[in-house]
Design a protein around this motif. Structure first.
Motif, short mmCIF file in Angstrom:
data_model
loop_
_atom_site.label_atom_id
_atom_site.label_comp_id
_atom_site.label_asym_id
_atom_site.label_seq_id
_atom_site.Cartn_x
_atom_site.Cartn_y
_atom_site.Cartn_z
N ASP A 96 16.36 89.91 28.84
CA ASP A 96 16.49 90.69 30.06
C ASP A 96 15.40 90.32 31.07
OD1 ASP A 96 18.58 91.98 28.91
OD2 ASP A 96 17.42 93.74 28.28
N GLY A 97 15.82 89.99 32.27
CA GLY A 97 14.88 89.72 33.35
C GLY A 97 14.23 88.36 33.29
N VAL A 98 14.66 87.47 32.39
CA VAL A 98 14.06 86.14 32.27
C VAL A 98 15.09 85.08 32.63
CG1 VAL A 98 12.94 84.50 30.73
CG2 VAL A 98 12.51 86.94 30.45
N ASP A 99 14.75 84.25 33.60
CA ASP A 99 15.64 83.18 34.04
C ASP A 99 15.29 81.90 33.28
OD1 ASP A 99 17.24 81.41 35.36
OD2 ASP A 99 16.11 81.43 37.24
N LEU A 100 16.25 81.37 32.51
CA LEU A 100 16.00 80.18 31.71
C LEU A 100 16.53 78.91 32.37
CD1 LEU A 100 16.63 81.42 28.06
CD2 LEU A 100 14.46 80.98 29.20
N SER A 101 16.75 78.95 33.69
CA SER A 101 17.20 77.73 34.37
C SER A 101 16.10 76.67 34.35
CB SER A 101 17.60 78.04 35.81
OG SER A 101 16.52 78.60 36.53
N GLY A 102 14.82 77.11 34.36
CA GLY A 102 13.71 76.17 34.29
C GLY A 102 13.70 75.37 33.00
N PRO A 103 13.75 76.04 31.83
CA PRO A 103 13.83 75.28 30.57
C PRO A 103 15.03 74.36 30.49
CG PRO A 103 13.22 77.56 30.14
CD PRO A 103 13.54 77.47 31.60
N ARG A 104 16.19 74.82 30.98
CA ARG A 104 17.37 73.96 30.94
C ARG A 104 17.15 72.71 31.79
NH1 ARG A 104 20.30 78.94 30.62
NH2 ARG A 104 20.32 79.15 32.88
N ASP A 186 8.95 93.55 23.22
CA ASP A 186 7.98 92.95 24.12
C ASP A 186 7.64 91.53 23.68
OD1 ASP A 186 7.93 95.20 25.63
OD2 ASP A 186 6.15 96.06 24.66
N SER A 187 7.56 91.31 22.35
CA SER A 187 7.19 89.99 21.87
C SER A 187 8.25 88.95 22.21
CB SER A 187 6.97 90.02 20.35
OG SER A 187 8.13 90.45 19.69
N LEU A 188 9.53 89.34 22.08
CA LEU A 188 10.60 88.39 22.40
C LEU A 188 10.65 88.12 23.90
CD1 LEU A 188 13.46 89.60 20.06
CD2 LEU A 188 12.17 87.48 19.91
N ASN A 189 10.57 89.18 24.70
CA ASN A 189 10.57 88.99 26.15
C ASN A 189 9.39 88.13 26.58
OD1 ASN A 189 12.79 90.21 27.53
ND2 ASN A 189 12.08 92.18 26.78
N HIS A 190 8.24 88.39 25.95
CA HIS A 190 7.06 87.59 26.28
C HIS A 190 7.29 86.13 25.91
CE1 HIS A 190 2.87 86.44 26.77
NE2 HIS A 190 2.91 85.91 25.55
N GLY A 191 7.94 85.90 24.75
CA GLY A 191 8.21 84.53 24.33
C GLY A 191 9.08 83.79 25.32
N PHE A 192 10.18 84.42 25.75
CA PHE A 192 11.07 83.75 26.70
C PHE A 192 10.39 83.58 28.07
CE2 PHE A 192 14.52 85.33 23.84
CZ PHE A 192 14.97 84.08 23.48
N SER A 193 9.59 84.55 28.47
CA SER A 193 8.85 84.43 29.73
C SER A 193 7.86 83.27 29.65
CB SER A 193 8.11 85.73 30.04
OG SER A 193 9.01 86.78 30.24
N GLU A 194 7.21 83.13 28.49
CA GLU A 194 6.26 82.04 28.30
C GLU A 194 6.96 80.70 28.37
OE1 GLU A 194 2.83 80.64 25.07
OE2 GLU A 194 4.01 82.46 24.73
N ILE A 195 8.16 80.61 27.79
CA ILE A 195 8.94 79.37 27.85
C ILE A 195 9.24 79.01 29.30
CG2 ILE A 195 11.19 78.36 27.32
CD1 ILE A 195 11.13 80.02 24.72
N LEU A 198 6.07 77.94 31.13
CA LEU A 198 5.61 76.64 30.65
C LEU A 198 6.39 75.51 31.31
CD1 LEU A 198 4.21 74.67 28.64
CD2 LEU A 198 6.02 75.23 27.02
N THR A 199 7.72 75.59 31.26
CA THR A 199 8.53 74.49 31.79
C THR A 199 8.44 74.40 33.30
OG1 THR A 199 10.45 75.96 31.73
CG2 THR A 199 10.15 74.50 29.86
N GLN A 200 8.23 75.54 33.97
CA GLN A 200 8.07 75.50 35.42
C GLN A 200 6.79 74.78 35.81
OE1 GLN A 200 10.26 76.30 37.58
NE2 GLN A 200 11.58 77.92 36.79
N SER A 201 5.78 74.81 34.92
CA SER A 201 4.47 74.25 35.25
C SER A 201 4.38 72.75 34.99
CB SER A 201 3.38 74.96 34.45
OG SER A 201 3.50 74.66 33.06
N ILE A 202 5.39 72.16 34.31
CA ILE A 202 5.34 70.73 33.98
C ILE A 202 5.95 69.93 35.12
CG2 ILE A 202 6.06 68.95 32.34
CD1 ILE A 202 6.28 71.16 30.24
N PRO A 203 5.19 69.05 35.79
CA PRO A 203 5.74 68.27 36.90
C PRO A 203 6.86 67.35 36.41
CG PRO A 203 3.33 68.15 36.85
CD PRO A 203 3.77 68.76 35.55
#
Length: 470
Positions: A96-104, A186-195, A198-203
């Motif tokens: 919920d509330g986490v966009d995974l378009s960056g990891p994809r 919270d741990s799962l949401n935090h995990g997906f948010s961290e993912i 992370l991927t947004q920060s990699i040039p």
């Protein structure tokens, strides 16, 4: 007499009530069973994703460590295949509330870069030290992603309290994927948010592949139309895959991707959804997916092929040619067919038919019911009929193109096929397509129809699951 009639009516009403209760209970159980199947599939997606990302990390490391070009090609191609599988897994993942378009996008970029390097090696060219360094940087990002994914998966299963807590963790994980039931922990949401962070920060690497930053910018439609309203998009979506079906809820959002679109999500009582993206300009359906549960596949491939063609013709597609099919595994309950249109160019004495590979349309058919599971015409909308596409007669004849082939290969068929193939999303070339055999392997070799040089070589893998070129 009246008392007897009264008792009879009571018996009838009681029987009706029991039947209604039994029917309601059966419907509830079916809905719960469908929900459980969907949750189980989504749970598997996360753990499959962890496996594919770990395999990707290993493949990239082996490619950099190998001193043989042949081994480097194998490891880079394997990395690309793992990226393809990981992208499929990510399509089911989310919280919920986490966009995974960056990891994809990150996974697609890594796979694309690996494929670009493997094709460069296959052409006999040298990968520069700078390109290997770029691959090493991406590998570091993949390693970090693998670590975060592993921690996220463990958050669902490694909990105190034994088996009951472990089951609760899996249920919580499924809820985070579907958005149903209780909110994700919270741990799962935090995990997906961290993912995502992370991927947004990699040039992104500096190169000209299909998933480079330059080519990921929004691309114009080949034939844009007038802007449509969200209400009109909703009407188009609901009448596309499942016309006439009633849904528990329908939501309208936006998808600002390659083609800016409205995203219409129609939800059934059992929790399954039909998701459809409709282009904001013109109102064409870009993609659509029906997540309804499917049973075992009993339909023949030919019957499924007829269903796919019937669907395409009902949507106004005429003259498309099938280019291949693929099941998602040998025992899959659906099959994906790929189609392309064709055009003609003037040739010596007659017009020559040209197959337009960039203009792909894909249709997935359920082998259980024959229903359309998914539809994708994104590439078709971007390229077909584009005013910038100007096709000229080939300067190289089929005979001249044939002389560019290696002498030891055996050409299948009498004459090659003239086609347009994509090099980048914004670059195409006209080529002669030869299907050749070398030993037990089959390849598609494309000779540039303007220069006579080999443009690209794809290996054709054919098995009971279909045909795939790599």
């Amino acid at each position: 007499m009246r008392s007897r009639t009264h008792r009879w009516l009571l018996w009838v009403l009681g029987a009706v009530a029991v039947l209604a209760l039994a029917f309601g209970l059966a419907q509830y159980r079916q809905a719960q069973a469908a929900k459980t199947r969907m949750q189980n599939a989504q749970q598997r997606a996360l753990f499959n994703l962890v496996t594919h990302i770990e395999n990707l990390e290993a493949g990239l490391a082996k490619a950099r460590g190998s001193s043989s070009a042949g081994q480097q090609i194998n490891f880079l191609t394997s990395s690309w295949l793992n990226c393809q599988a990981a992208r499929s897994d990510l399509s089911l993942a989310g919280a919920d509330g986490v966009d995974l378009s960056g990891p994809r996008r990150f996974v697609a970029t890594v796979g694309d870069y690996a494929l670009v390097l493997s094709q460069k090696l296959a052409r006999g060219e040298t990968v520069t030290p700078e390109e290997w360094a770029e691959l090493a940087r991406l590998e570091s990002g993949v390693k970090e992603l693998a670590g975060v994914l592993s921690r996220t998966a463990r958050a669902a299963v490694e909990r105190p309290g034994g088996t009951r807590a472990r089951l609760a963790g899996l249920t919580e994980l499924a809820a985070s994927f579907t958005g149903a039931g209780a909110a994700a922990s919270d741990s799962l949401n935090h995990g997906f948010s961290e993912i995502d962070q992370l991927t947004q920060s990699i040039p992104a690497p500096v190169y000209d592949g299909p998933f480079s930053e330059k080519n990921l910018q929004s691309q114009a439609l080949a034939q844009p139309g007038a802007l449509i309203s969200d209400e009109r998009a909703k009407e188009i979506a609901l009448s596309f895959l499942t016309p006439g079906e009633s849904f528990e809820s329908v939501s309208v959002g936006t998808a600002e991707g390659t083609i800016p679109s409205f995203l219409i999500t129609a939800k059934r009582q059992d929790g399954t959804e039909v998701a459809t993206t409709v282009a904001k300009q013109g109102g064409a359906v870009v993609m659509a997916t029906d997540a309804a549960p499917r049973g075992a596949g009993a339909m023949s491939l030919d019957d499924a092929r007829a269903k796919a063609m019937e669907f395409l013709e009902s949507k106004g597609f005429k003259g498309l040619e099938e280019t291949g099919w693929r099941k998602r595994g040998a025992n899959a309950n659906s099959v994906v067919f790929a189609y392309v249109p064709h055009t003609e160019v003037s040739g010596p004495g007659e017009n020559i038919k040209v197959r337009l590979y960039p203009d792909t349309v894909k249709v997935e058919v359920s082998l259980d019911t024959g229903a359309i599971v998914s539809f994708d015409q994104m590439n078709y909308l971007i390229t077909h009929g584009h005013p910038g596409r100007v096709l000229r007669a080939p300067l190289v004849s089929p005979a001249e193109a044939r002389r560019a082939l290696r002498p030891e290969v055996k050409v299948e068929g009498e004459s090659p096929r003239l086609c347009v193939i994509p090099i980048l999303p914004t670059t195409e070339v006209m080529a002669w397509e030869f299907r050749v055999r070398n030993g037990d392997d089959t390849y598609l070799v494309y000779i540039n129809a303007m220069t006579g040089k080999e443009q690209i070589v794809l290996q054709l893998i054919e098995d009971e699951s279909g045909a795939m070129s790599v």
